[in-house]
Design a protein around this motif. Sequence first.
Motif, PDB file in Angstrom:
ATOM      1  N   PHE A   1       0.914  -1.279   0.007  1.00  0.00           N
ATOM      2  CA  PHE A   1       0.049  -0.142   0.223  1.00  0.00           C
ATOM      3  C   PHE A   1       1.330   0.986   0.554  1.00  0.00           C
ATOM      4  CE2 PHE A   1       0.979  -1.092   4.760  1.00  0.00           C
ATOM      5  CZ  PHE A   1       0.980   0.205   5.328  1.00  0.00           C
ATOM      6  N   ASN A   2       0.485   2.558  -0.156  1.00  0.00           N
ATOM      7  CA  ASN A   2       0.735   3.641  -0.127  1.00  0.00           C
ATOM      8  C   ASN A   2       0.635   4.813   1.121  1.00  0.00           C
ATOM      9  OD1 ASN A   2       1.781   3.217  -2.924  1.00  0.00           O
ATOM     10  ND2 ASN A   2       0.486   4.333  -3.775  1.00  0.00           N
ATOM     11  N   VAL A   3       1.859   4.963   1.367  1.00  0.00           N
ATOM     12  CA  VAL A   3       2.052   6.402   2.342  1.00  0.00           C
ATOM     13  C   VAL A   3       1.915   7.847   1.599  1.00  0.00           C
ATOM     14  CG1 VAL A   3       2.749   6.497   4.812  1.00  0.00           C
ATOM     15  CG2 VAL A   3       2.183   4.307   3.828  1.00  0.00           C
ATOM     16  N   LEU A   4       0.863   8.339   1.785  1.00  0.00           N
ATOM     17  CA  LEU A   4       1.722  10.120   1.550  1.00  0.00           C
ATOM     18  C   LEU A   4       2.237  10.637   2.792  1.00  0.00           C
ATOM     19  CD1 LEU A   4      -1.829   9.569  -1.519  1.00  0.00           C
ATOM     20  CD2 LEU A   4       0.122   9.110  -1.580  1.00  0.00           C
ATOM     21  N   TYR A   5       2.916  11.080   2.118  1.00  0.00           N
ATOM     22  CA  TYR A   5       3.098  12.543   2.963  1.00  0.00           C
ATOM     23  C   TYR A   5       2.968  13.816   2.698  1.00  0.00           C
ATOM     24  CZ  TYR A   5       6.691   8.073   5.097  1.00  0.00           C
ATOM     25  OH  TYR A   5       7.107   7.448   5.160  1.00  0.00           O
ATOM     26  N   PHE A   6       2.315  14.779   3.733  1.00  0.00           N
ATOM     27  CA  PHE A   6       2.812  15.758   3.521  1.00  0.00           C
ATOM     28  C   PHE A   6       2.895  17.087   4.110  1.00  0.00           C
ATOM     29  CE2 PHE A   6      -1.153  13.118   1.955  1.00  0.00           C
ATOM     30  CZ  PHE A   6      -1.700  14.174   0.632  1.00  0.00           C
ATOM     31  N   ALA A   7       3.462  18.190   4.254  1.00  0.00           N
ATOM     32  CA  ALA A   7       4.115  19.296   4.578  1.00  0.00           C
ATOM     33  C   ALA A   7       5.273  18.637   5.439  1.00  0.00           C
ATOM     34  CB  ALA A   7       2.950  19.761   5.313  1.00  0.00           C
TER      35      ALA A   7
ATOM     36  N   ALA B   1      -2.755   8.478   4.185  1.00  0.00           N
ATOM     37  CA  ALA B   1      -1.979   9.904   4.072  1.00  0.00           C
ATOM     38  C   ALA B   1      -1.620  10.620   5.440  1.00  0.00           C
ATOM     39  CB  ALA B   1      -2.735  10.963   3.582  1.00  0.00           C
ATOM     40  N   ILE B   2      -0.342  10.365   5.606  1.00  0.00           N
ATOM     41  CA  ILE B   2       0.003  11.254   7.136  1.00  0.00           C
ATOM     42  C   ILE B   2       0.050  13.265   6.720  1.00  0.00           C
ATOM     43  CG2 ILE B   2       2.679  11.632   8.893  1.00  0.00           C
ATOM     44  CD1 ILE B   2       1.069   9.251   7.898  1.00  0.00           C
ATOM     45  N   ILE B   3      -0.748  13.509   7.713  1.00  0.00           N
ATOM     46  CA  ILE B   3      -1.001  14.894   7.574  1.00  0.00           C
ATOM     47  C   ILE B   3      -0.505  15.565   9.002  1.00  0.00           C
ATOM     48  CG2 ILE B   3      -3.090  16.600   6.852  1.00  0.00           C
ATOM     49  CD1 ILE B   3      -4.967  13.734   5.859  1.00  0.00           C
ATOM     50  N   PRO B   4       0.369  15.953   9.285  1.00  0.00           N
ATOM     51  CA  PRO B   4       0.578  17.378  10.508  1.00  0.00           C
ATOM     52  C   PRO B   4       0.334  18.192  10.608  1.00  0.00           C
ATOM     53  CG  PRO B   4       2.788  16.790   8.723  1.00  0.00           C
ATOM     54  CD  PRO B   4       1.228  16.439   7.525  1.00  0.00           C
TER      55      PRO B   4
END
Length: 100
Positions: A12-18, A92-95
Amino acid sequence: MGVIPKPPKGHFNVLYFASASSFTGRDYDVLGAPISVRKLFDALDEKHSGIKDKILSSCLVTVNLNYVDVPSDDDEDTQNDALVIQEGDEVAIIPPVSSG
């Protein structure tokens, strides 16, 4: 963030933001599935040492666009233990975001 490719079979994909993207130097990672949401942060910390304490501890997480609670190691609530990230899912990892 450009186009994210479909993950390979069994992943699976893990998307990183900021700040998560800045910390990892990546827009996304690919991890093996299945994995429980409880174990996700440990798996990411193995890939990117220190991310758990510096970034993930204050982030929101989505699985397939739905916000989920990530139980802490000390949390005995087993409700989210049943949530397992499956092949082809998108996390998704959303700081935290500030405005001003």
